[in-house]
Write a protein that holds these residues in place. Structure first.
Motif, PDB file in Angstrom:
ATOM      1  N   LEU A 248     -33.285 -58.436 -60.739  1.00  0.00           N
ATOM      2  CA  LEU A 248     -32.599 -57.865 -61.907  1.00  0.00           C
ATOM      3  C   LEU A 248     -32.073 -56.452 -61.650  1.00  0.00           C
ATOM      4  O   LEU A 248     -30.939 -56.141 -62.047  1.00  0.00           O
ATOM      5  N   PRO A 249     -32.832 -55.602 -60.952  1.00  0.00           N
ATOM      6  CA  PRO A 249     -32.223 -54.306 -60.601  1.00  0.00           C
ATOM      7  C   PRO A 249     -30.956 -54.468 -59.759  1.00  0.00           C
ATOM      8  O   PRO A 249     -29.967 -53.775 -59.968  1.00  0.00           O
ATOM      9  N   LEU A 250     -30.991 -55.415 -58.822  1.00  0.00           N
ATOM     10  CA  LEU A 250     -29.798 -55.625 -57.982  1.00  0.00           C
ATOM     11  C   LEU A 250     -28.635 -56.172 -58.810  1.00  0.00           C
ATOM     12  O   LEU A 250     -27.480 -55.747 -58.659  1.00  0.00           O
ATOM     13  N   LEU A 256     -23.764 -57.920 -62.343  1.00  0.00           N
ATOM     14  CA  LEU A 256     -23.772 -59.393 -62.364  1.00  0.00           C
ATOM     15  C   LEU A 256     -24.708 -59.927 -63.436  1.00  0.00           C
ATOM     16  O   LEU A 256     -25.890 -59.567 -63.465  1.00  0.00           O
ATOM     17  N   PRO A 257     -24.248 -60.809 -64.295  1.00  0.00           N
ATOM     18  CA  PRO A 257     -25.198 -61.482 -65.195  1.00  0.00           C
ATOM     19  C   PRO A 257     -26.150 -62.373 -64.390  1.00  0.00           C
ATOM     20  O   PRO A 257     -25.816 -62.795 -63.285  1.00  0.00           O
ATOM     21  N   ASN A 297     -29.134 -55.434 -68.508  1.00  0.00           N
ATOM     22  CA  ASN A 297     -28.722 -56.640 -67.768  1.00  0.00           C
ATOM     23  C   ASN A 297     -28.160 -57.646 -68.749  1.00  0.00           C
ATOM     24  O   ASN A 297     -28.540 -57.660 -69.923  1.00  0.00           O
ATOM     25  N   ARG A 298     -27.259 -58.490 -68.260  1.00  0.00           N
ATOM     26  CA  ARG A 298     -26.768 -59.582 -69.100  1.00  0.00           C
ATOM     27  C   ARG A 298     -27.367 -60.902 -68.606  1.00  0.00           C
ATOM     28  O   ARG A 298     -27.463 -61.126 -67.397  1.00  0.00           O
ATOM     29  N   PHE A 319     -30.588 -61.118 -79.263  1.00  0.00           N
ATOM     30  CA  PHE A 319     -30.239 -60.334 -78.077  1.00  0.00           C
ATOM     31  C   PHE A 319     -28.764 -60.521 -77.701  1.00  0.00           C
ATOM     32  O   PHE A 319     -28.388 -61.550 -77.132  1.00  0.00           O
ATOM     33  N   PRO A 320     -27.955 -59.508 -78.000  1.00  0.00           N
ATOM     34  CA  PRO A 320     -26.538 -59.601 -77.630  1.00  0.00           C
ATOM     35  C   PRO A 320     -26.324 -59.645 -76.116  1.00  0.00           C
ATOM     36  O   PRO A 320     -25.236 -60.002 -75.668  1.00  0.00           O
ATOM     37  N   ASN A 321     -27.342 -59.299 -75.331  1.00  0.00           N
ATOM     38  CA  ASN A 321     -27.180 -59.405 -73.873  1.00  0.00           C
ATOM     39  C   ASN A 321     -27.539 -60.802 -73.362  1.00  0.00           C
ATOM     40  O   ASN A 321     -27.745 -61.006 -72.164  1.00  0.00           O
ATOM     41  N   LEU A 322     -27.599 -61.760 -74.287  1.00  0.00           N
ATOM     42  CA  LEU A 322     -27.874 -63.161 -73.904  1.00  0.00           C
ATOM     43  C   LEU A 322     -26.726 -64.053 -74.358  1.00  0.00           C
ATOM     44  O   LEU A 322     -26.307 -63.996 -75.516  1.00  0.00           O
ATOM     45  N   HIS A 323     -26.227 -64.875 -73.436  1.00  0.00           N
ATOM     46  CA  HIS A 323     -25.146 -65.813 -73.751  1.00  0.00           C
ATOM     47  C   HIS A 323     -25.628 -67.227 -73.438  1.00  0.00           C
ATOM     48  O   HIS A 323     -26.010 -67.528 -72.301  1.00  0.00           O
ATOM     49  N   VAL A 324     -25.616 -68.066 -74.449  1.00  0.00           N
ATOM     50  CA  VAL A 324     -26.075 -69.449 -74.288  1.00  0.00           C
ATOM     51  C   VAL A 324     -24.917 -70.298 -73.764  1.00  0.00           C
ATOM     52  O   VAL A 324     -23.782 -70.139 -74.205  1.00  0.00           O
TER      53      VAL A 324
END
Ligand code: RAT
Ligand code: ZN
Length: 417
Positions: A248-250, A256-257, A297-298, A319-324
């Motif tokens: 996730l840090p990378l 990158l999501p 992160n996305r 969570f707006p940083n989540l896309h289903v």
């Protein structure tokens, strides 16, 4: 322009929007022709799709020995699937009907009793011609591949400088790192990365170096992993630690999501090989914990179990940083696509990606998208009619914009950040 009011007007507007909108297929296992045998196409590939192989063994348990089946040439395996699933009975399951839809769309007679004419038809086109034909028939403009740098065949092709095709975007798939660390660690060590089984800080750095090299080589639009039902976050297990300290840090650094595909139980029946994976209930709360712990992160997410769909949709509201995205694999079944899509629209509006095909064989784009779009047409028509009945003025251009979003536009926007 007049607002659309009655059901037939709305249905026609939705259908038109579906007919003209280009599709981005956000998760497939397709590759451009220059990747040679990874780019699967044709009737034998269609018939030996692992969804069909699982069905074959159900109906021909006494007639076919599983081990022997795997030693046979692909054309013979395809003959067996054709005989048992298409000749001896009506091909009524979703995966079977898919083959029929493809044949019909390609102008072939599905009532043909032997496969030789189909084989001739597919042999007559070059891979490039067939790709152009299928993309046109399916309205798919862009497909996202699944690129596993630990798959030797694929990795060698990219390392040898295989050419890129703008219609095929990359996705960096890292299941072997998260789910099979002991074998993968040994392979990385053999390839010159100084990794240790215990996951020290230095090891995280080396895994990061490996992934970083592949991100630069593939230029993926997201990184991804399919995770088992046992996945938890936070957790002391390897997958959670690798995600937290390395992946996730990378991903954040590269913008990158990260796509989390939850709920696969690998190899519940290994004699079926690729067809031997199953499903289990995932811990969707872990996904919410990831979204909360990594707000910069996305995350993209799809879940395999029907029982997890509602919770996933609710987590996405938080969570707006989540896309289903999509109805994945065993969920890509008309009755489940219908109920899942209806619920997602009711809870998320248009802020999700309706579907991905998961196609492994080029021609599957045709059926997976046409079957799904038929369902989306019904669901959207109902929803827009309800809205019109409540007094909202519906416009064609608005519907078109929203359908384009559901067919991949919203996903691109999310991926772009
Ligand atoms: O749908 C499939 O073909 C599965 O075998 C898997 O590939 C799954 O979609 C995955 O990406 O792991
Ligand atoms: Zn897949």
């Amino acid at each position: 322009m007049n607002a659309l009011t009655d059901r037939s007007q709305v249905a026609a507007a939705v259908q038109r929007a579906l007919d003209v909108s280009p599709i981005t297929d956000i998760h497939t296992h397709l590759y451009p022709p220059q990747l040679g045998r990874l780019a699967r196409t044709g009737i034998d590939e269609l018939l030996t799709y692992h969804y069909l192989v699982a069905e074959l063994f159900r109906v021909a348990r006494d007639a076919i020995d599983t081990e022997r089946f795997w030693t046979q040439p692909q054309a013979r395996q395809a003959d067996l699937v054709w005989e048992h699933l298409f000749q001896r009975r009506s091909p009524i399951s979703e995966a079977c009907r898919g083959v029929v839809t493809c044949l019909q769309a390609l102008g072939l007679d599905p009532a043909q009793r032997d496969l030789s004419d189909y084989r001739k038809y597919f042999a007559a086109a070059t891979p490039e011609q067939q790709l152009a034909r299928v993309l046109e028939l399916s309205h798919v403009r862009t497909v996202v591949m699944t690129n596993d740098p630990l798959d030797e065949v694929e990795a060698n092709l990219w390392q040898a400088g295989a050419g890129r095709d703008d219609r095929f975007q990359a996705a960096l798939r890292i299941d072997p790192i998260l789910c099979a660390w002991s074998q993968t660690g040994a392979r990385l060590r053999a390839a010159g990365y100084d990794v240790q089984p215990d996951l020290s800080a230095a090891t995280f750095g080396e895994v990061r170096r490996f992934l970083d090299e592949w991100i630069r080589r593939l230029r993926p639009v997201y990184a991804a992993a399919a995770l088992p039902p046992s996945f938890r976050f936070p957790d002391e297990a390897l997958a959670a630690r690798l995600l937290k300290h390395c992946v996730l840090p990378l991903a954040k650094e590269h913008g990158l999501p990260f796509a989390v595909m939850l709920g696969v139980r690998r190899q519940v029946n290994s004699t079926l090989r690729l067809a031997g994976d199953g499903v289990g209930w995932a811990d969707v709360a872990a996904l919410g914990n990831l979204c909360a712990a990594f707000p910069d992160n996305r995350f993209l997410c799809t879940v395999l179990a029907r029982e997890n769909q509602h919770e996933l949709t609710v987590v996405a509201r938080k969570f707006p940083n989540l896309h289903v995205f999509g109805c994945w694999w065993f969920m890509n079944t008309p009755s489940l696509v219908a109920e899942t899509t209806r619920m997602r629209i009711e809870l998320l509006g248009h802020s999700f990606t309706f579907q991905h095909s998961d196609a492994r064989v080029l021609e599957q784009l045709i059926y997976k998208w046409s079957h799904s779009k038929t369902i989306l047409a019904q669901v959207l028509t109902d929803k827009y009619v309800d809205l019109a009945d409540s007094g909202w003025p519906l416009r064609q251009h608005q519907i078109e914009r929203e359908v384009t979003g559901l067919l991949g536009g919203a996903g691109w926007q999310f991926i772009a950040g």
